[in-house]
Scaffold this motif. Structure first.
Motif, short mmCIF file in Angstrom:
data_model
loop_
_atom_site.label_atom_id
_atom_site.label_comp_id
_atom_site.label_asym_id
_atom_site.label_seq_id
_atom_site.Cartn_x
_atom_site.Cartn_y
_atom_site.Cartn_z
N VAL A 60 0.85 -1.19 0.00
CA VAL A 60 0.00 0.00 0.00
C VAL A 60 0.88 1.24 0.00
O VAL A 60 1.96 1.24 0.58
N MET A 61 0.42 2.28 -0.67
CA MET A 61 1.08 3.57 -0.58
C MET A 61 0.51 4.29 0.64
O MET A 61 -0.71 4.49 0.73
N SER A 62 1.39 4.64 1.56
CA SER A 62 0.93 5.14 2.84
C SER A 62 2.02 6.01 3.44
O SER A 62 3.06 6.23 2.82
N ILE A 63 1.76 6.54 4.63
CA ILE A 63 2.83 7.19 5.38
C ILE A 63 3.28 6.23 6.47
O ILE A 63 2.51 5.39 6.93
N LYS A 64 4.53 6.35 6.87
CA LYS A 64 5.15 5.38 7.76
C LYS A 64 4.77 5.68 9.21
O LYS A 64 5.56 6.18 10.00
N GLU A 65 3.52 5.37 9.55
CA GLU A 65 3.00 5.65 10.89
C GLU A 65 1.84 4.71 11.17
O GLU A 65 0.99 4.48 10.31
N HIS A 66 1.79 4.16 12.38
CA HIS A 66 0.73 3.23 12.80
C HIS A 66 0.61 2.05 11.83
O HIS A 66 -0.51 1.59 11.52
N GLN A 67 1.75 1.51 11.39
CA GLN A 67 1.70 0.38 10.45
C GLN A 67 1.04 -0.85 11.06
O GLN A 67 0.38 -1.61 10.36
N ASP A 68 1.23 -1.05 12.38
CA ASP A 68 0.62 -2.21 13.03
C ASP A 68 -0.90 -2.09 13.05
O ASP A 68 -1.63 -3.04 12.74
N ALA A 69 -1.39 -0.89 13.38
CA ALA A 69 -2.83 -0.66 13.38
C ALA A 69 -3.39 -0.78 11.97
O ALA A 69 -4.51 -1.28 11.77
N HIS A 70 -2.63 -0.35 10.99
CA HIS A 70 -3.08 -0.38 9.59
C HIS A 70 -3.36 -1.81 9.14
O HIS A 70 -4.44 -2.11 8.60
N ILE A 71 -2.42 -2.71 9.36
CA ILE A 71 -2.61 -4.08 8.88
C ILE A 71 -3.74 -4.77 9.65
O ILE A 71 -4.53 -5.52 9.07
N ILE A 72 -3.85 -4.50 10.95
CA ILE A 72 -4.94 -5.10 11.73
C ILE A 72 -6.29 -4.60 11.24
O ILE A 72 -7.23 -5.37 11.03
N GLY A 73 -6.40 -3.29 11.03
CA GLY A 73 -7.65 -2.73 10.52
C GLY A 73 -8.01 -3.26 9.16
O GLY A 73 -9.18 -3.57 8.88
N PHE A 74 -7.01 -3.43 8.29
CA PHE A 74 -7.25 -3.96 6.95
C PHE A 74 -7.74 -5.40 7.01
O PHE A 74 -8.72 -5.77 6.34
N LEU A 75 -7.07 -6.23 7.79
CA LEU A 75 -7.46 -7.64 7.89
C LEU A 75 -8.86 -7.79 8.49
O LEU A 75 -9.64 -8.65 8.05
N LEU A 76 -9.18 -6.96 9.46
CA LEU A 76 -10.53 -7.00 10.04
C LEU A 76 -11.57 -6.54 9.03
O LEU A 76 -12.64 -7.14 8.90
N SER A 77 -11.27 -5.46 8.31
CA SER A 77 -12.22 -4.92 7.34
C SER A 77 -12.50 -5.90 6.21
O SER A 77 -13.58 -5.91 5.62
N GLU A 78 -11.51 -6.73 5.89
CA GLU A 78 -11.66 -7.71 4.81
C GLU A 78 -12.10 -9.08 5.33
O GLU A 78 -12.18 -10.04 4.55
N ALA A 79 -12.40 -9.17 6.65
CA ALA A 79 -12.87 -10.41 7.28
C ALA A 79 -11.85 -11.55 7.17
O ALA A 79 -12.21 -12.71 7.31
N VAL A 80 -10.59 -11.21 6.95
CA VAL A 80 -9.54 -12.23 6.92
C VAL A 80 -9.29 -12.72 8.34
O VAL A 80 -8.99 -13.89 8.57
#
Length: 278
Positions: A60-80
């Motif tokens: 993902v193109m992003s800024i280098k901040e809260h990367q841990d929260a980002h992946i958790i939120g993404f996986l939850l949003s996609e029901a993975v």
């Protein structure tokens, strides 16, 4: 007459790294009959690689901040994953550009993420593979409500500029306000990224989203509403516009959708019973 490649020459001579999320560059502002050179900040967007159970998941193109929260939120949003408890380990690389997650996952959701992708309308183009399937039968039935004055006050506080926005003018914000007034806030170049990050922060803090409000700076389209449905967030508010598909999704799935929330007014498009008048 302006010399060819002047800007590039100045930039190479004076370019300075300001911090992790911004860089300072030389800009030439042109008017009808003159120009001026000045230093300005631009956002530093970077490619962040997410790895899941030893395999590359997505970049993902992003800024280098809260990367841990980002992946958790993404996986939850996609029901993975279905909850934070599914995460077994999480590590961010030393340079911050890679995130490694080990988790118990839904294989169906994981496979569908790559089989059937939908191009989202995000400002940083993204894809979703489970958005429509995962929330087909979901409906937010909570009676949680807020006074209109309280929503507008919280929106006014949220709308205050951050240093990163003041420096660059190039980030979206997302804030989740819980029933007790506690809030979590994130910024990113993409509005989808900002929402995934803030949901991840709340999840890391093990707070309940069922009585909360999501405030965002970007337009409220279908996929933004889907994220609220997936996480049982009953009210979403933006200072920007809403789309027709966003209204349809919010109506069908029990989300109170509010747009153009500015100063002393706002438009409530769906499930207005959660908005109380003093």
């Amino acid at each position: 007459m302006t010399a060819l490649l002047r800007t590039e020459a100045l930039a190479s001579a004076f370019l300075k790294k300001e911090n992790n999320n911004t860089k300072k560059v030389i800009v030439e502002k042109f008017f009808e009959d003159s120009f001026e050179s000045f230093e300005d900040f631009v956002i530093k967007d970077e490619k962040i690689d997410f790895y899941l159970n030893g395999e590359k998941l997505i970049s993902v193109m992003s800024i280098k901040e809260h990367q841990d929260a980002h992946i958790i939120g993404f996986l939850l949003s996609e029901a993975v994953i279905s909850s934070f408890e599914d995460i077994k380990s999480l590590k961010i690389s030393e340079d911050g550009l890679s995130v490694f997650v080990k988790a118990d996952i839904s294989n169906i959701a994981y496979e569908n993420l790559f089989k059937q992708k939908t191009l989202t309308s995000g400002c940083c183009v993204g894809v979703t593979g489970n958005a429509e399937k995962a929330f087909d039968c979901s409906f937010i039935s909570t009676q949680y409500s807020l006074k209109s004055t309280q929503i507008l006050k919280q929106m006014s506080e949220f709308n205050k500029s951050s240093k990163l926005f003041d420096d660059t003018g190039c980030v979206h914000k997302a804030r989740i306000v819980l029933e007790d007034g506690t809030y979590f806030e994130t910024e990113d170049i993409g509005r989808h990224n900002a929402i995934d990050k803030v949901i991840g922060l709340v999840t890391l803090s093990k707070k309940d989203l069922k009585k909360s409000v999501l405030y965002v700076t970007g337009r409220l389209s279908n996929e933004m509403v889907v994220k609220c449905v997936m996480h049982k967030i009953p009210i979403v508010v933006s200072k920007a516009a809403v789309t027709f598909e966003g209204i349809k999704a919010a109506s069908e799935h029990g989300v109170t959708l509010i747009g153009f929330a500015r100063e002393h007014r706002m438009n409530v498009y769906t499930h207005s019973g959660r908005v109380l008048i003093d």
